[in-house]
Scaffold this motif. Sequence first.
Motif, PDB file in Angstrom:
ATOM      1  N   VAL A  37     110.218 -77.754  55.646  1.00  0.00           N
ATOM      2  CA  VAL A  37     109.561 -79.027  55.310  1.00  0.00           C
ATOM      3  C   VAL A  37     108.190 -78.757  54.680  1.00  0.00           C
ATOM      4  O   VAL A  37     107.818 -79.376  53.674  1.00  0.00           O
ATOM      5  CB  VAL A  37     109.420 -79.917  56.559  1.00  0.00           C
ATOM      6  N   ASP A  40     108.659 -77.560  51.237  1.00  0.00           N
ATOM      7  CA  ASP A  40     109.088 -78.656  50.372  1.00  0.00           C
ATOM      8  C   ASP A  40     107.888 -79.494  49.936  1.00  0.00           C
ATOM      9  O   ASP A  40     107.748 -79.832  48.760  1.00  0.00           O
ATOM     10  CB  ASP A  40     110.104 -79.529  51.114  1.00  0.00           C
ATOM     11  N   PHE A  41     106.995 -79.805  50.887  1.00  0.00           N
ATOM     12  CA  PHE A  41     105.806 -80.589  50.561  1.00  0.00           C
ATOM     13  C   PHE A  41     104.862 -79.812  49.648  1.00  0.00           C
ATOM     14  O   PHE A  41     104.248 -80.382  48.738  1.00  0.00           O
ATOM     15  CB  PHE A  41     105.077 -81.019  51.833  1.00  0.00           C
ATOM     16  N   ALA A  44     106.302 -79.926  46.210  1.00  0.00           N
ATOM     17  CA  ALA A  44     106.097 -81.265  45.644  1.00  0.00           C
ATOM     18  C   ALA A  44     104.652 -81.446  45.193  1.00  0.00           C
ATOM     19  O   ALA A  44     104.386 -82.020  44.127  1.00  0.00           O
ATOM     20  CB  ALA A  44     106.472 -82.329  46.668  1.00  0.00           C
ATOM     21  N   ASN A  70     108.333 -89.435  44.862  1.00  0.00           N
ATOM     22  CA  ASN A  70     109.034 -89.985  46.015  1.00  0.00           C
ATOM     23  C   ASN A  70     110.388 -89.307  46.207  1.00  0.00           C
ATOM     24  O   ASN A  70     110.955 -88.751  45.267  1.00  0.00           O
ATOM     25  CB  ASN A  70     109.238 -91.495  45.850  1.00  0.00           C
ATOM     26  N   PHE A  72     112.944 -87.392  49.488  1.00  0.00           N
ATOM     27  CA  PHE A  72     112.963 -86.153  50.288  1.00  0.00           C
ATOM     28  C   PHE A  72     114.422 -85.721  50.456  1.00  0.00           C
ATOM     29  O   PHE A  72     115.293 -86.561  50.681  1.00  0.00           O
ATOM     30  CB  PHE A  72     112.315 -86.418  51.654  1.00  0.00           C
ATOM     31  N   PRO A  73     114.709 -84.438  50.329  1.00  0.00           N
ATOM     32  CA  PRO A  73     113.747 -83.375  50.021  1.00  0.00           C
ATOM     33  C   PRO A  73     113.443 -83.269  48.535  1.00  0.00           C
ATOM     34  O   PRO A  73     114.318 -83.512  47.700  1.00  0.00           O
ATOM     35  CB  PRO A  73     114.463 -82.118  50.521  1.00  0.00           C
ATOM     36  N   PHE A  74     112.230 -82.845  48.236  1.00  0.00           N
ATOM     37  CA  PHE A  74     111.824 -82.623  46.857  1.00  0.00           C
ATOM     38  C   PHE A  74     112.645 -81.495  46.235  1.00  0.00           C
ATOM     39  O   PHE A  74     113.016 -81.544  45.066  1.00  0.00           O
ATOM     40  CB  PHE A  74     110.332 -82.283  46.810  1.00  0.00           C
TER      41      PHE A  74
END
Length: 277
Positions: A37, A40-41, A44, A70, A72-74
């Motif tokens: 996570v 992923d952030f 992004a 916008n 998830f997941p990116f």
Amino acid sequence: MTAGFSGQTPARARPKKKSRRGKFLVITVIVLGVLLVAADFALAAAGEYQIAQRMREKLQLDEDPSVRINGFPFTLQALRGDYQHVEIRAYGVPIKDEQQGVDLRDLDVEADLLHTRVELSDLLAGNVSKATIDTVKGSVRIKAMDLNRLANQVTPFDKLSIEPDNRVTTTPPADPQAPKTTAAIKLSGQTNVAGRNVTITAYGQIALASGAIQITIDDIELDDTSLKQIIPQLRQALAIKIDPGTLPFGATPTAVEVESGAFKLSGEITDVPLEQR
């Protein structure tokens, strides 16, 4: 002879030990989930930074706008090269074009990019020359500060406010999806007449006219009824045309709205490049 009874006390069952292996697996899965996570952030955020850089050039802004990708997941969007919804927001934007007669100093500019198509490697490298957007929904908000300044060029007003005119009930359009090209307004503020401060409330409408907003005033109320003779002058002073120029990405304005504190122009455009051309 007395027979004796002998019995064997049953042994206590040993408590089962919790599986250390199971515990370790659960902790490992949680840690991996948190790391994925976080990655992923972070990915992004890197993509948002690159888009913000391109949008600063595209929209000719002095600062980077706010960008949010916008969904998830990116990472899944990145692997597909299709970012479903990108929000771009910039506030307090000045726009001046002497040739077009545009001079606004406090616009809010918004753009919603639907299906931005670019490979992840190109996006992270800042190479978006081939990137395209299926649809851009753009809008600008013209706020009371600019309305005051424009009105003051004809008649001095103070603290003009913008509100929807809730007294007006409109017949529902035949096509609810059709863009609204007119909207009822209520303007309130003060002006000075022969050294006397007069509070005014004006009712009318805004209409879309060649990509600009045209204000028309139908009725004006004064707190001093003895000054009714100035109403035609005030009506003329507030009949202002406000042209913000083109919307983000060159979209043509097709709809107007009145919000508390602002006029909003909006429109959309399809199949546009992300890169400044």
